[in-house]
Write a protein that holds these residues in place. Sequence first.
Motif, PDB file in Angstrom:
ATOM      1  N   LEU A  83       4.527   5.715   1.835  1.00 49.89           N
ATOM      2  CA  LEU A  83       4.587   4.718   0.762  1.00 49.89           C
ATOM      3  C   LEU A  83       6.022   4.575   0.261  1.00 49.89           C
ATOM      4  CD1 LEU A  83       1.324   5.835  -1.089  1.00 49.89           C
ATOM      5  CD2 LEU A  83       1.565   3.905   0.480  1.00 49.89           C
ATOM      6  N   THR A  84       6.243   4.702  -1.059  1.00 47.19           N
ATOM      7  CA  THR A  84       7.602   4.639  -1.619  1.00 47.19           C
ATOM      8  C   THR A  84       8.082   6.029  -2.041  1.00 47.19           C
ATOM      9  OG1 THR A  84       6.725   4.157  -3.837  1.00 47.19           O
ATOM     10  CG2 THR A  84       7.305   2.265  -2.454  1.00 47.19           C
ATOM     11  N   SER A  85       7.467   7.067  -1.472  1.00 46.61           N
ATOM     12  CA  SER A  85       7.816   8.445  -1.851  1.00 46.61           C
ATOM     13  C   SER A  85       9.152   8.853  -1.230  1.00 46.61           C
ATOM     14  CB  SER A  85       6.723   9.412  -1.392  1.00 46.61           C
ATOM     15  OG  SER A  85       6.818   9.647   0.008  1.00 46.61           O
ATOM     16  N   THR A  86       9.541  10.073  -1.503  1.00 45.43           N
ATOM     17  CA  THR A  86      10.781  10.622  -0.953  1.00 45.43           C
ATOM     18  C   THR A  86      10.523  11.587   0.188  1.00 45.43           C
ATOM     19  OG1 THR A  86      10.768  12.402  -2.591  1.00 45.43           O
ATOM     20  CG2 THR A  86      11.995  10.386  -3.163  1.00 45.43           C
ATOM     21  N   SER A  87       9.297  11.586   0.730  1.00 44.80           N
ATOM     22  CA  SER A  87       8.953  12.534   1.778  1.00 44.80           C
ATOM     23  C   SER A  87       8.011  11.908   2.804  1.00 44.80           C
ATOM     24  CB  SER A  87       8.293  13.776   1.169  1.00 44.80           C
ATOM     25  OG  SER A  87       7.983  14.727   2.170  1.00 44.80           O
ATOM     26  N   ALA A  88       8.064  12.465   4.012  1.00 43.58           N
ATOM     27  CA  ALA A  88       7.159  12.028   5.079  1.00 43.58           C
ATOM     28  C   ALA A  88       5.913  12.897   5.143  1.00 43.58           C
ATOM     29  CB  ALA A  88       7.882  12.068   6.423  1.00 43.58           C
ATOM     30  N   GLU A  89       5.937  14.048   4.514  1.00 44.21           N
ATOM     31  CA  GLU A  89       4.822  14.988   4.622  1.00 44.21           C
ATOM     32  C   GLU A  89       4.478  15.587   3.261  1.00 44.21           C
ATOM     33  OE1 GLU A  89       5.722  17.955   7.517  1.00 44.21           O
ATOM     34  OE2 GLU A  89       6.105  16.483   9.087  1.00 44.21           O
ATOM     35  N   LYS A  90       3.231  16.060   3.163  1.00 39.94           N
ATOM     36  CA  LYS A  90       2.736  16.749   1.964  1.00 39.94           C
ATOM     37  C   LYS A  90       2.881  15.872   0.723  1.00 39.94           C
ATOM     38  CE  LYS A  90       3.718  21.170   4.059  1.00 39.94           C
ATOM     39  NZ  LYS A  90       4.471  22.390   4.043  1.00 39.94           N
ATOM     40  N   VAL A  91       2.503  14.593   0.855  1.00 38.40           N
ATOM     41  CA  VAL A  91       2.625  13.625  -0.227  1.00 38.40           C
ATOM     42  C   VAL A  91       1.244  13.330  -0.801  1.00 38.40           C
ATOM     43  CG1 VAL A  91       3.348  11.285  -0.859  1.00 38.40           C
ATOM     44  CG2 VAL A  91       4.650  12.576   0.857  1.00 38.40           C
ATOM     45  N   LEU A  92       1.085  13.529  -2.086  1.00 39.90           N
ATOM     46  CA  LEU A  92      -0.122  13.139  -2.811  1.00 39.90           C
ATOM     47  C   LEU A  92       0.258  11.926  -3.655  1.00 39.90           C
ATOM     48  CD1 LEU A  92      -1.180  16.647  -4.155  1.00 39.90           C
ATOM     49  CD2 LEU A  92      -1.784  15.595  -1.972  1.00 39.90           C
ATOM     50  N   ALA A  93      -0.583  10.907  -3.666  1.00 44.53           N
ATOM     51  CA  ALA A  93      -0.271   9.697  -4.425  1.00 44.53           C
ATOM     52  C   ALA A  93      -1.466   9.281  -5.269  1.00 44.53           C
ATOM     53  CB  ALA A  93       0.110   8.560  -3.479  1.00 44.53           C
ATOM     54  N   ALA A  94      -1.206   8.958  -6.521  1.00 41.97           N
ATOM     55  CA  ALA A  94      -2.190   8.372  -7.424  1.00 41.97           C
ATOM     56  C   ALA A  94      -1.712   6.949  -7.715  1.00 41.97           C
ATOM     57  CB  ALA A  94      -2.307   9.176  -8.703  1.00 41.97           C
ATOM     58  N   ILE A  95      -2.496   5.968  -7.324  1.00 42.56           N
ATOM     59  CA  ILE A  95      -2.094   4.563  -7.415  1.00 42.56           C
ATOM     60  C   ILE A  95      -3.046   3.851  -8.362  1.00 42.56           C
ATOM     61  CG2 ILE A  95      -1.766   2.429  -6.103  1.00 42.56           C
ATOM     62  CD1 ILE A  95      -1.486   4.312  -3.588  1.00 42.56           C
ATOM     63  N   GLN A  96      -2.491   3.031  -9.264  1.00 42.76           N
ATOM     64  CA  GLN A  96      -3.351   2.277 -10.171  1.00 42.76           C
ATOM     65  C   GLN A  96      -2.689   0.981 -10.577  1.00 42.76           C
ATOM     66  OE1 GLN A  96      -4.190   4.695 -13.580  1.00 42.76           O
ATOM     67  NE2 GLN A  96      -2.139   4.555 -14.384  1.00 42.76           N
ATOM     68  N   GLY A  97      -3.503   0.036 -10.980  1.00 37.95           N
ATOM     69  CA  GLY A  97      -3.003  -1.251 -11.443  1.00 37.95           C
ATOM     70  C   GLY A  97      -4.077  -2.308 -11.317  1.00 37.95           C
ATOM     71  N   TYR A  98      -3.690  -3.531 -11.595  1.00 37.30           N
ATOM     72  CA  TYR A  98      -4.597  -4.661 -11.497  1.00 37.30           C
ATOM     73  C   TYR A  98      -4.366  -5.374 -10.169  1.00 37.30           C
ATOM     74  CZ  TYR A  98      -5.697  -4.223 -16.428  1.00 37.30           C
ATOM     75  OH  TYR A  98      -6.143  -3.765 -17.631  1.00 37.30           O
ATOM     76  N   ILE A  99      -5.439  -5.932  -9.625  1.00 37.41           N
ATOM     77  CA  ILE A  99      -5.361  -6.734  -8.413  1.00 37.41           C
ATOM     78  C   ILE A  99      -5.828  -8.132  -8.780  1.00 37.41           C
ATOM     79  CG2 ILE A  99      -6.173  -7.034  -6.044  1.00 37.41           C
ATOM     80  CD1 ILE A  99      -6.839  -4.030  -6.042  1.00 37.41           C
ATOM     81  N   ARG A 100      -5.025  -9.119  -8.434  1.00 35.24           N
ATOM     82  CA  ARG A 100      -5.387 -10.503  -8.751  1.00 35.24           C
ATOM     83  C   ARG A 100      -5.991 -11.169  -7.517  1.00 35.24           C
ATOM     84  NH1 ARG A 100      -2.785 -14.823 -12.291  1.00 35.24           N
ATOM     85  NH2 ARG A 100      -3.769 -16.699 -11.479  1.00 35.24           N
ATOM     86  N   PHE A 101      -7.132 -11.784  -7.711  1.00 34.81           N
ATOM     87  CA  PHE A 101      -7.777 -12.591  -6.680  1.00 34.81           C
ATOM     88  C   PHE A 101      -7.742 -14.026  -7.189  1.00 34.81           C
ATOM     89  CE2 PHE A 101      -9.200  -9.148  -4.154  1.00 34.81           C
ATOM     90  CZ  PHE A 101      -9.407  -8.102  -5.044  1.00 34.81           C
ATOM     91  N   ASP A 102      -7.108 -14.909  -6.436  1.00 36.68           N
ATOM     92  CA  ASP A 102      -6.944 -16.279  -6.900  1.00 36.68           C
ATOM     93  C   ASP A 102      -8.200 -17.121  -6.766  1.00 36.68           C
ATOM     94  OD1 ASP A 102      -4.279 -16.052  -7.762  1.00 36.68           O
ATOM     95  OD2 ASP A 102      -3.567 -16.238  -5.702  1.00 36.68           O
ATOM     96  N   ALA A 103      -9.149 -16.651  -5.987  1.00 36.80           N
ATOM     97  CA  ALA A 103     -10.370 -17.437  -5.789  1.00 36.80           C
ATOM     98  C   ALA A 103     -11.546 -16.497  -5.579  1.00 36.80           C
ATOM     99  CB  ALA A 103     -10.219 -18.347  -4.576  1.00 36.80           C
ATOM    100  N   PRO A 104     -12.722 -16.908  -6.028  1.00 37.53           N
ATOM    101  CA  PRO A 104     -13.916 -16.126  -5.712  1.00 37.53           C
ATOM    102  C   PRO A 104     -14.110 -16.096  -4.207  1.00 37.53           C
ATOM    103  CG  PRO A 104     -14.406 -17.838  -7.335  1.00 37.53           C
ATOM    104  CD  PRO A 104     -13.036 -18.103  -6.802  1.00 37.53           C
ATOM    105  N   GLY A 105     -14.720 -15.058  -3.706  1.00 37.28           N
ATOM    106  CA  GLY A 105     -14.974 -14.998  -2.278  1.00 37.28           C
ATOM    107  C   GLY A 105     -15.316 -13.607  -1.824  1.00 37.28           C
ATOM    108  N   THR A 106     -15.406 -13.476  -0.517  1.00 40.32           N
ATOM    109  CA  THR A 106     -15.676 -12.190   0.107  1.00 40.32           C
ATOM    110  C   THR A 106     -14.395 -11.699   0.739  1.00 40.32           C
ATOM    111  OG1 THR A 106     -17.962 -12.805   0.533  1.00 40.32           O
ATOM    112  CG2 THR A 106     -17.069 -10.995   1.844  1.00 40.32           C
TER     113      THR A 106
END
Length: 139
Positions: A83-106
């Motif tokens: 991801l955007t970490s400083t390592s290639a190995e032994k990386v744990l990531a907690a990701i959060q935020g809003y996701i925008r969907f511009d239209a209803p759908g599947t």
Amino acid sequence: MLKSTALLAIFALAAPGFAQTLTLTPASPQPADGSLKQGLAVGYAYYSVRSLDEARGKLDHAKAGPPLAGFSYLDTDPGDNALTSTSAEKVLAAIQGYIRFDAPGTYDIEFISNDGLQASIGGQQVALFDGVHGCDPLA
């Protein structure tokens, strides 16, 4: 971010144990206009763990990293940072935020994980894989 209109996003998910369709509703309350920054917030911790339970305890000490702009962070060469970490190995990531969907759908969502993954959208768990495995798609 989900719009405040009557938008519904329907997800067709096929991760282990999650071959189902979920109906999501807009976030409530909606964030104030202009209050959000682009990208998903991510916190990193650098430890060797063998389970999601072990990772959760370590993520209590996560440090903020650069936000994730977009969803595709495939590392294709040995030694590429996760991801955007400083390592290639032994990386744990907690990701959060809003996701925008511009239209209803599947929407089909594919998760690629190297070892454990737990993902929720709108408070509903959409993927769970606990254990060591190769970097394979969890579609």
